[in-house]
Scaffold this motif. Structure first.
Motif: not given
Length: 228
Positions: A21-27, A76-96
């Motif tokens: 569930w964690t990748p979906l929360i980040i998504r 409210e829940y917000h991504l930190t700088e470290a969390g926002a840095d996962l954008l490319d990871v999530v996008m590449r995972l979804g594309e794959w």
């Protein structure tokens, strides 16, 4: 949290990111969800207690921060700088996943709540008419349910219960068909032609409806059929 007990950065990152569930929360956070209820709309099958647990784990890891907003002090829940840095990871995972995972839309993975939630955040605001348009979506087939989209500028909304407005456009759809269209596996026009999606309302609304939405963010990724 279970660990791999390895110094490898892949292992250490996976301990945080790769829990169920964690990748979906980040998504969902990357897509703009902020409140607990909004996260639930994007993941309607996650137990509330588990969502709470995962958010706390992400807070402890410095990926998510919890803030009290407004007079009600609603969290409210917000991504930190470290969390926002996962954008490319999530996008590449979804594309794959869209390209290589050999799957089709079926009974086991349709989710009308997620679909309508995704639709409301993929609205082409500039193409909406000036007046508010209320769309009622009736799902039948593999999963049933009724939802409402309130399409208005500057911020469309989705309702899981009747919002009390007069409906301008009725959409009756086979659940699997509209999921396949949303993911780019078929076209909306083909579904209408085959009678899998039926629209009832003003002619202008019926014609404009498909153009009011961008498809799922991964719909344009070319799929590799029969991947081994």
């Amino acid at each position: 949290m279970k660990t791999y007990s390895q110094f490898c950065p892949v292992a250490m990152a996976a301990e945080i990111f790769a829990e169920r569930w964690t990748p979906l929360i980040i998504r969902e956070l990357l897509m703009g969800s902020r409140r607990f209820s909004e996260l639930e709309y994007g993941m309607p099958r996650i137990p509330r207690s588990l969502l709470t647990q995962r958010l706390r784990t992400l807070e402890d890891a410095g990926v998510v921060t919890r803030k009290a907003q407004g007079e009600s002090k609603r969290a409210e829940y917000h991504l930190t700088e470290a969390g926002a840095d996962l954008l490319d990871v999530v996008m590449r995972l979804g594309e794959w996943g869209q390209k290589w995972v050999n799957h089709d839309i079926g009974l086991g993975n349709v989710d009308p709540t997620l679909l309508v939630w995704d639709m409301h955040r993929r609205v082409n605001i500039d193409l909406l008419p000036e007046e508010r348009v209320v769309v009622q979506l009736d799902f039948h087939g593999a999963a049933k349910g009724t939802y409402w989209l309130v399409l208005e500028k500057p911020e469309p909304s989705v309702c899981m219960w009747d919002p009390g407005f007069e409906v301008d456009l009725f959409v009756a759809t086979d659940t699997i068909a509209i999921h396949r269209a949303w993911m780019g596996m078929t076209s909306f026009a083909e579904c209408v032609e085959d009678g899998l999606i039926e629209l009832d309302g003003l002619t202008a609304h019926v014609k404009a409806f498909p153009g009011w939405f961008k498809l799922n963010v991964f719909s344009g990724v070319e799929r590799v059929v029969n991947a081994g």
